[in-house]
Scaffold this motif. Sequence first.
Motif, PDB file in Angstrom:
ATOM      1  N   ASP A  50      -0.142   0.858  -5.507  1.00 46.93           N
ATOM      2  CA  ASP A  50      -0.092  -0.118  -4.415  1.00 46.93           C
ATOM      3  C   ASP A  50       0.533  -1.453  -4.828  1.00 46.93           C
ATOM      4  O   ASP A  50       0.249  -2.493  -4.217  1.00 46.93           O
ATOM      5  N   LYS A 102       0.826  -1.201   0.000  1.00 43.72           N
ATOM      6  CA  LYS A 102       0.000   0.000   0.000  1.00 43.72           C
ATOM      7  C   LYS A 102       0.865   1.258   0.000  1.00 43.72           C
ATOM      8  O   LYS A 102       1.762   1.421   0.823  1.00 43.72           O
ATOM      9  N   GLY A 103       0.611   2.132  -0.957  1.00 40.49           N
ATOM     10  CA  GLY A 103       1.303   3.417  -1.030  1.00 40.49           C
ATOM     11  C   GLY A 103       2.649   3.384  -1.731  1.00 40.49           C
ATOM     12  O   GLY A 103       3.327   4.416  -1.809  1.00 40.49           O
ATOM     13  N   ASP A 146      12.008   2.878   3.211  1.00 43.25           N
ATOM     14  CA  ASP A 146      11.273   3.961   3.859  1.00 43.25           C
ATOM     15  C   ASP A 146       9.846   4.109   3.348  1.00 43.25           C
ATOM     16  O   ASP A 146       9.431   5.180   2.911  1.00 43.25           O
ATOM     17  N   LEU A 147       9.095   3.034   3.410  1.00 37.71           N
ATOM     18  CA  LEU A 147       7.661   3.075   3.093  1.00 37.71           C
ATOM     19  C   LEU A 147       6.905   3.006   4.408  1.00 37.71           C
ATOM     20  O   LEU A 147       6.929   1.989   5.096  1.00 37.71           O
ATOM     21  N   ASP A 148       6.254   4.096   4.780  1.00 40.33           N
ATOM     22  CA  ASP A 148       5.559   4.190   6.060  1.00 40.33           C
ATOM     23  C   ASP A 148       6.496   3.882   7.230  1.00 40.33           C
ATOM     24  O   ASP A 148       6.122   3.211   8.203  1.00 40.33           O
ATOM     25  N   GLY A 149       7.753   4.372   7.116  1.00 41.85           N
ATOM     26  CA  GLY A 149       8.699   4.211   8.210  1.00 41.85           C
ATOM     27  C   GLY A 149       9.360   2.853   8.288  1.00 41.85           C
ATOM     28  O   GLY A 149      10.092   2.573   9.242  1.00 41.85           O
ATOM     29  N   LYS A 150       9.121   2.001   7.300  1.00 42.19           N
ATOM     30  CA  LYS A 150       9.707   0.665   7.296  1.00 42.19           C
ATOM     31  C   LYS A 150      10.335   0.379   5.939  1.00 42.19           C
ATOM     32  O   LYS A 150       9.985   0.987   4.934  1.00 42.19           O
TER      33      LYS A 150
END
Length: 220
Positions: free
Chosen positions: A140, A87-88, A111-115
């Motif tokens: 997505d 997602k994203g 670094d996708l949603d902090g991970k």
Amino acid sequence: MELGQQIAGLEADLQEVTRVLELCESSRVREVLSQEKQKIEKELKQKQSRREAGERPDTAVKGYTVKINNYGWDQSDKFVKIYITLKGVHKVPENVEVKFTERSFSVLVKDLDGKNHEMTINNLLCPVSVEESSKKVKTDMVIVMCKKKGVKKWECLTQVEKLTKDKDKSSYDENADPGEGLMNMLKKIYSEGDDEMKRTINKAWSESQEKKSRGDDFDF
């Protein structure tokens, strides 16, 4: 050989040995292969540490990393396509890295949603063209495009899956030798393995020859 290629090779060896251990019923062979697995894990850890130590601070991956376990795949005459839903991910296409070898690929999404999200698939069923393989980032989703070197239809994605299918098929043959599937698998690993793997299997075979009366006989 570059450090990255050495690590990829060790990861492939580790996956193969682990799979054989799961199928092996001989305690003596399991013991020998377990020792070999420990050696591979130790060497792999050392080389991974060397690689991490050699990364420049500005290229090091920040944050914690999670494994990508869910994916789907399909194929055409020219490509094997792996579909990874994240997602994203379309918002950070510049953070998507895919690396190929003839028999493997790895995906890293930074670094996708902090991970960070990563996945490595080793021992592809057939070789692929590194130069002609690529990735696509959709809404997505990341699509890994592995360019086939031939038009042969793949029955599964990896060699390990094929070995599992072949073993399952042989289990339905009431007249088949119950140890034949494992023997064929060990012979395949022996023929494709490096000198250390061959020495390990030779050792198991030599020791088993001393136990013929107990039925632990392996003939390579």
